[in-house]
Scaffold this motif. Sequence first.
Motif, short mmCIF file in Angstrom:
data_model
loop_
_atom_site.label_atom_id
_atom_site.label_comp_id
_atom_site.label_asym_id
_atom_site.label_seq_id
_atom_site.Cartn_x
_atom_site.Cartn_y
_atom_site.Cartn_z
N ASP A 1 0.88 -1.10 -0.04
CA ASP A 1 0.03 0.13 0.22
C ASP A 1 0.88 1.45 -0.01
OD1 ASP A 1 0.11 1.23 3.04
OD2 ASP A 1 0.00 -0.97 3.07
N GLU A 2 0.28 2.30 -0.50
CA GLU A 2 1.08 3.64 -0.73
C GLU A 2 1.77 4.08 0.64
OE1 GLU A 2 -0.26 7.76 -1.29
OE2 GLU A 2 -0.12 7.02 -3.35
N LYS A 3 1.14 4.10 1.80
CA LYS A 3 1.70 4.46 2.97
C LYS A 3 2.72 3.65 3.40
CE LYS A 3 0.38 5.46 7.70
NZ LYS A 3 -0.73 5.40 9.07
N THR A 4 2.67 2.35 3.44
CA THR A 4 3.80 1.42 3.69
C THR A 4 5.16 1.76 2.68
OG1 THR A 4 2.25 -0.13 4.58
CG2 THR A 4 4.77 -0.76 4.12
N ALA A 5 4.70 1.77 1.45
CA ALA A 5 5.65 2.12 0.44
C ALA A 5 6.54 3.30 0.61
CB ALA A 5 5.08 2.13 -1.06
N MET A 6 5.59 4.31 1.04
CA MET A 6 6.56 5.97 1.49
C MET A 6 7.37 5.50 2.35
SD MET A 6 3.69 8.90 0.79
CE MET A 6 2.51 8.47 1.90
N LYS A 7 7.00 4.71 3.61
CA LYS A 7 7.90 4.84 4.72
C LYS A 7 9.33 4.01 4.22
CE LYS A 7 7.67 2.64 9.32
NZ LYS A 7 6.95 1.95 10.24
#
Length: 283
Positions: free
Chosen positions: A254-260
């Motif tokens: 997911d985007e949030k985890t990917a950004m992290k």
Amino acid sequence: MSGMLYLCATPIGNLGDMTPRVVETLGSVDLIAAEDTRNSIKLLNHFGIRTSMTSYHEYNKVEKADYLVGQMQQGKNVALISDAGTPAISDPGEVLVQKCQEAGITVTSLPGPAACITALTLSGLSSRRFCFEGFLPPDKKEKAQILAELKEESRTIILYEAPHHLVRTLGELYEALGDRRITLCRELTKKFETVLPTTIGEALSLYGREEPRGEYVLVVEGKSLRQKEEERQASWQSMTIGEHMALYTGGGMDEKTAMKQVAKDRGVPKREIYAAIHGTGMR
């Protein structure tokens, strides 16, 4: 009852390294399987051993292993020796051991000299973690694959090489691994034992001027964890943030985890990644 197989380590140079246990065993078994009976007879004569020998080498390892297993199933004890060092290390002995295990025959190893371990202890390179590759394969495709794996290997690497292939192998190592530290060992335990700590590039230069002589053990420095991390960081920086994000989201993250994860990879705060995506746009 079945007999047993005894893996007997023999000297790699200095006959004083022959253990009393190996001498006793070679004198008491029913048969000795030797890599080259012409070489081994000199060793046996030196120690007054009169046990019968049979040849066991790379070119008869399968059919002769079956014969030897048959002898042990009849109750005979067999000792296996190589030309030098510990049997089954870069040696057809591994086939005989496998067949003995399949047949339920007991195998024991009588420890002693091994060129790979002797060279490692003399190398001055890290001995806490190491891998043994033996001789590189002659097949070009297989060799290229192994060299690609060794490029990323962080453990100390141990290789064997014959003198007439040394320069070629050093060149292949230089091309695949870069100019790393290496220790070249030859004539181990003998009068003219040579241990040369150098670099791959310097070794290439040396043996461009001098003819290699004797069998070599090459102990090569593994890739440092720091170097691995630097290369990883460089690969991230060569990507745009959008490409970096796509690497993870394309795999289902997911985007949030990917950004992290992208922020962690690039060593920057997560807000910078968020700003690049949702603020000023992808870059």
